[in-house]
Scaffold this motif. Structure first.
Motif, PDB file in Angstrom:
ATOM      1  N   PHE A  29      -8.772   1.399   8.025  1.00 55.45           N
ATOM      2  CA  PHE A  29      -8.836   2.830   7.727  1.00 55.45           C
ATOM      3  C   PHE A  29     -10.150   3.453   8.198  1.00 55.45           C
ATOM      4  CE2 PHE A  29      -5.918   2.425   3.734  1.00 55.45           C
ATOM      5  CZ  PHE A  29      -4.818   2.264   4.555  1.00 55.45           C
ATOM      6  N   ALA A  30     -11.205   2.639   8.299  1.00 54.39           N
ATOM      7  CA  ALA A  30     -12.509   3.155   8.722  1.00 54.39           C
ATOM      8  C   ALA A  30     -12.522   3.533  10.197  1.00 54.39           C
ATOM      9  CB  ALA A  30     -13.605   2.132   8.430  1.00 54.39           C
ATOM     10  N   HIS A  31     -11.481   3.185  10.932  1.00 60.48           N
ATOM     11  CA  HIS A  31     -11.321   3.696  12.295  1.00 60.48           C
ATOM     12  C   HIS A  31     -10.495   4.972  12.189  1.00 60.48           C
ATOM     13  CE1 HIS A  31     -10.487   4.149  16.487  1.00 60.48           C
ATOM     14  NE2 HIS A  31     -11.038   2.990  16.820  1.00 60.48           N
ATOM     15  N   PRO A  32     -11.043   6.129  12.537  1.00 62.50           N
ATOM     16  CA  PRO A  32     -10.336   7.399  12.312  1.00 62.50           C
ATOM     17  C   PRO A  32      -8.962   7.469  12.955  1.00 62.50           C
ATOM     18  CG  PRO A  32     -12.641   7.818  12.781  1.00 62.50           C
ATOM     19  CD  PRO A  32     -12.428   6.352  13.020  1.00 62.50           C
ATOM     20  N   LEU A  33      -8.764   6.822  14.105  1.00 61.09           N
ATOM     21  CA  LEU A  33      -7.456   6.894  14.746  1.00 61.09           C
ATOM     22  C   LEU A  33      -6.421   6.057  14.000  1.00 61.09           C
ATOM     23  CD1 LEU A  33      -8.415   6.783  18.549  1.00 61.09           C
ATOM     24  CD2 LEU A  33      -8.160   8.759  17.024  1.00 61.09           C
ATOM     25  N   VAL A  34      -6.849   4.930  13.444  1.00 63.94           N
ATOM     26  CA  VAL A  34      -5.938   4.128  12.621  1.00 63.94           C
ATOM     27  C   VAL A  34      -5.596   4.892  11.338  1.00 63.94           C
ATOM     28  CG1 VAL A  34      -5.655   1.989  11.318  1.00 63.94           C
ATOM     29  CG2 VAL A  34      -6.790   1.949  13.556  1.00 63.94           C
ATOM     30  N   ALA A  35      -6.616   5.466  10.701  1.00 66.93           N
ATOM     31  CA  ALA A  35      -6.374   6.228   9.470  1.00 66.93           C
ATOM     32  C   ALA A  35      -5.400   7.374   9.710  1.00 66.93           C
ATOM     33  CB  ALA A  35      -7.703   6.763   8.921  1.00 66.93           C
ATOM     34  N   ALA A  36      -5.565   8.070  10.832  1.00 63.20           N
ATOM     35  CA  ALA A  36      -4.659   9.180  11.139  1.00 63.20           C
ATOM     36  C   ALA A  36      -3.234   8.689  11.327  1.00 63.20           C
ATOM     37  CB  ALA A  36      -5.137   9.909  12.398  1.00 63.20           C
ATOM     38  N   GLY A  37      -3.075   7.564  12.023  1.00 65.17           N
ATOM     39  CA  GLY A  37      -1.739   7.028  12.239  1.00 65.17           C
ATOM     40  C   GLY A  37      -1.054   6.660  10.938  1.00 65.17           C
ATOM     41  N   VAL A  38      -1.797   6.053  10.015  1.00 61.39           N
ATOM     42  CA  VAL A  38      -1.226   5.685   8.720  1.00 61.39           C
ATOM     43  C   VAL A  38      -0.916   6.935   7.901  1.00 61.39           C
ATOM     44  CG1 VAL A  38      -1.665   4.489   6.540  1.00 61.39           C
ATOM     45  CG2 VAL A  38      -2.381   3.442   8.696  1.00 61.39           C
ATOM     46  N   ALA A  39      -1.856   7.865   7.878  1.00 63.19           N
ATOM     47  CA  ALA A  39      -1.672   9.070   7.060  1.00 63.19           C
ATOM     48  C   ALA A  39      -0.476   9.899   7.510  1.00 63.19           C
ATOM     49  CB  ALA A  39      -2.944   9.921   7.101  1.00 63.19           C
ATOM     50  N   GLU A  40      -0.251   9.970   8.823  1.00 56.86           N
ATOM     51  CA  GLU A  40       0.796  10.847   9.348  1.00 56.86           C
ATOM     52  C   GLU A  40       2.159  10.173   9.485  1.00 56.86           C
ATOM     53  OE1 GLU A  40       0.518  14.049   9.862  1.00 56.86           O
ATOM     54  OE2 GLU A  40      -1.578  13.993   9.191  1.00 56.86           O
ATOM     55  N   HIS A  41       2.173   8.849   9.540  1.00 60.67           N
ATOM     56  CA  HIS A  41       3.430   8.186   9.893  1.00 60.67           C
ATOM     57  C   HIS A  41       3.867   7.091   8.929  1.00 60.67           C
ATOM     58  CE1 HIS A  41       3.449  10.223  13.806  1.00 60.67           C
ATOM     59  NE2 HIS A  41       2.154   9.986  13.840  1.00 60.67           N
ATOM     60  N   SER A  42       3.060   6.772   7.924  1.00 58.33           N
ATOM     61  CA  SER A  42       3.406   5.673   7.033  1.00 58.33           C
ATOM     62  C   SER A  42       4.030   6.177   5.745  1.00 58.33           C
ATOM     63  CB  SER A  42       2.155   4.846   6.705  1.00 58.33           C
ATOM     64  OG  SER A  42       2.437   3.877   5.724  1.00 58.33           O
ATOM     65  N   ARG A  43       5.087   5.511   5.300  1.00 57.80           N
ATOM     66  CA  ARG A  43       5.687   5.826   4.001  1.00 57.80           C
ATOM     67  C   ARG A  43       4.699   5.535   2.880  1.00 57.80           C
ATOM     68  NH1 ARG A  43      10.566   2.886   2.500  1.00 57.80           N
ATOM     69  NH2 ARG A  43       9.440   1.099   3.337  1.00 57.80           N
ATOM     70  N   PHE A  44       3.814   4.575   3.105  1.00 55.69           N
ATOM     71  CA  PHE A  44       2.792   4.237   2.121  1.00 55.69           C
ATOM     72  C   PHE A  44       1.922   5.454   1.798  1.00 55.69           C
ATOM     73  CE2 PHE A  44      -1.814   3.289   2.101  1.00 55.69           C
ATOM     74  CZ  PHE A  44      -1.933   2.721   0.849  1.00 55.69           C
ATOM     75  N   ALA A  45       1.555   6.194   2.857  1.00 58.20           N
ATOM     76  CA  ALA A  45       0.714   7.367   2.634  1.00 58.20           C
ATOM     77  C   ALA A  45       1.453   8.452   1.865  1.00 58.20           C
ATOM     78  CB  ALA A  45       0.216   7.916   3.970  1.00 58.20           C
ATOM     79  N   ALA A  46       2.746   8.589   2.136  1.00 60.75           N
ATOM     80  CA  ALA A  46       3.528   9.632   1.478  1.00 60.75           C
ATOM     81  C   ALA A  46       3.871   9.286   0.036  1.00 60.75           C
ATOM     82  CB  ALA A  46       4.815   9.877   2.266  1.00 60.75           C
ATOM     83  N   ASN A  47       3.996   7.997  -0.244  1.00 56.62           N
ATOM     84  CA  ASN A  47       4.403   7.559  -1.580  1.00 56.62           C
ATOM     85  C   ASN A  47       3.641   6.305  -1.955  1.00 56.62           C
ATOM     86  OD1 ASN A  47       5.627   6.710  -3.915  1.00 56.62           O
ATOM     87  ND2 ASN A  47       7.723   6.840  -3.141  1.00 56.62           N
ATOM     88  N   PRO A  48       2.521   6.425  -2.685  1.00 60.35           N
ATOM     89  CA  PRO A  48       1.733   5.262  -3.050  1.00 60.35           C
ATOM     90  C   PRO A  48       2.522   4.218  -3.836  1.00 60.35           C
ATOM     91  CG  PRO A  48       0.524   7.282  -3.498  1.00 60.35           C
ATOM     92  CD  PRO A  48       1.933   7.681  -3.147  1.00 60.35           C
ATOM     93  N   GLY A  49       3.618   4.612  -4.460  1.00 59.55           N
ATOM     94  CA  GLY A  49       4.436   3.656  -5.187  1.00 59.55           C
ATOM     95  C   GLY A  49       5.089   2.635  -4.282  1.00 59.55           C
TER      96      GLY A  49
END
Length: 281
Positions: A29-49
Motif C-alpha cells: 500500500f505504501a506504493h501509491p500506484l498499488v494503493a490506487a489499484g486496490v482502492a479503485e478495483h478491489s472488493r476488499f476496499a469497498a467492503n472491509p467485511g
C-alpha cells in the motif's frame, strides 16, 4: 524432522508465517500506484467485511503454487491474471512523485516486482521470527525458488530478485527512490486491513495479526502510517514471538501446517515452482 523437496515448501507450509503478510500488504500500500489499484478495483476496499475472503483467496493461491497439483496452480494463475486484467486506471490526485493522471496497471512488471519482493521479504522475516533462523544460503535458496513465479506472472526472466542480497538491494533502492510514499489512500486501506469487521470469536486473532503487522514494519513506515506503537506493544510482540517459537515444535501438525502441505509434501518435483503459465492466461 520433516524434510521437504523445496525450502519454499518448508517455509510456506507453516500457518504461523501468515503473521508476516499484514506487513507485506502494508508495504504494498505504501506504493501509491498499488494503493490506487486496490482502492479503485478491489472488493476488499469497498467492503472491509470481505477481508477474510481476500485472505482465504491469497492463502489458496500460495498453496496451489507451492504444493499443487499442477491443475490447481494453473487455475490459481488464471484467476490472478483475470483479476489483474481489471486493474488499470490513473491516479485521481498527486501522491509523492506521482502526479494526478499517472497511469497504473496490475500487469506492470515494476509493480509486480514490488508486490513479490514485499511478500518474500515479509515471509522470511516472519519465518525467522516465529519458527527458526535461516542460514544465508537458505535465504538465497528461498529467493531463488520464489523467482519461479516469473513464469506464472508472465514476467521476463531476471525480473525478480534471485538471492537474499538482490532482494535487500532492491528494497533499499526502492526505499531511497522516492516511490514509496504513504498517502491518505494507503492509510485508509490500512485501517480497513487492520481493523476489519469480524465476528467476536475472531477478534483475538485480529489483535495478534494487527500487532505483528504493525510491529514488523520498518519504523519509518510505521510512523508514516501514523500508527500508535508504544513500548508495551513492542514488549508484547517480543514475548509472543518467543513463546510461539519455543512451543511450535510441539504443536500438532493439524494446527501447525496447512492441509495442502500435510497432504502433498512427498509428491513434488524440484522444478515445481517454475512451470510456465503464459499459455493458460
Amino acid at each position: 524432522m520433516t524434510t521437504w523437496p523445496l525450502l519454499a515448501q518448508e517455509v510456506n507450509a507453516e500457518r504461523i508465517v501468515i503473521l508476516g503478510w499484514g506487513r507485506a500488504i502494508l508495504l504494498q500500500f505504501a506504493h501509491p500506484l498499488v494503493a490506487a489499484g486496490v482502492a479503485e478495483h478491489s472488493r476488499f476496499a469497498a467492503n472491509p467485511g470481505l477481508a477474510l475472503d481476500r485472505l482465504h483467496g491469497t492463502v489458496s493461491a500460495m498453496l496451489a503454487f507451492t504444493f499443487g497439483p499442477q491443475e490447481a496452480a494453473i487455475e490459481a494463475a488464471w484467476r490472478i491474471a483475470r483479476v489483474h486484467d481489471r486493474v488499470d486506471g490513473v491516479l485521481a490526485e498527486p501522491v509523492g512523485p506521482y502526479s494526478s493522471g499517472t497511469p497504473y496497471s496490475a500487469h506492470d512488471p515494476s509493480l509486480l516486482a514490488w508486490v513479490h519482493a514485499t511478500v518474500v521479504d515479509s515471509t522470511l522475516l516472519a519465518y525467522e521470527r516465529f519458527v527458526r533462523p535461516l542460514a544465508p544460503a537458505e535465504r538465497d535458496r528461498y529467493c531463488a525458488e520464489s523467482r519461479g513465479m516469473e513464469g506464472w506472472l508472465g514476467l521476463e526472466p531476471g525480473t525478480l530478485p534471485g538471492s537474499w542480497g538482490e532482494l535487500q538491494d532492491y528494497l533499499e533502492r526502492m526505499r531511497h527512490s522516492g516511490q514509496i510514499v504513504v498517502g491518505e489512500t494507503a492509510r485508509r486501506l490500512a485501517r480497513q486491513l487492520l481493523w476489519p469487521v469480524l465476528p467476536v470469536w475472531l477478534r483475538p486473532a485480529a489483535r495478534l495479526w494487527r500487532l505483528a503487522s504493525i510491529g514488523l514494519l520498518p519504523a519509518e513506515l510505521r510512523a508514516a502510517y501514523r500508527f500508535d506503537w508504544r513500548c508495551r506493544d513492542q514488549l508484547a510482540l517480543v514475548v509472543i514471538s518467543r513463546s510461539i517459537r519455543a512451543t511450535l515444535p510441539w504443536w500438532p501438525p493439524v494446527l501447525r501446517f496447512w492441509p495442502a502441505a500435510r497432504a502433498g509434501r512427498q509428491d513434488w518435483p524440484r522444478s515445481r515452482l517454475s512451470w510456465p503459465v503464459e499459455d493458460h492466461r
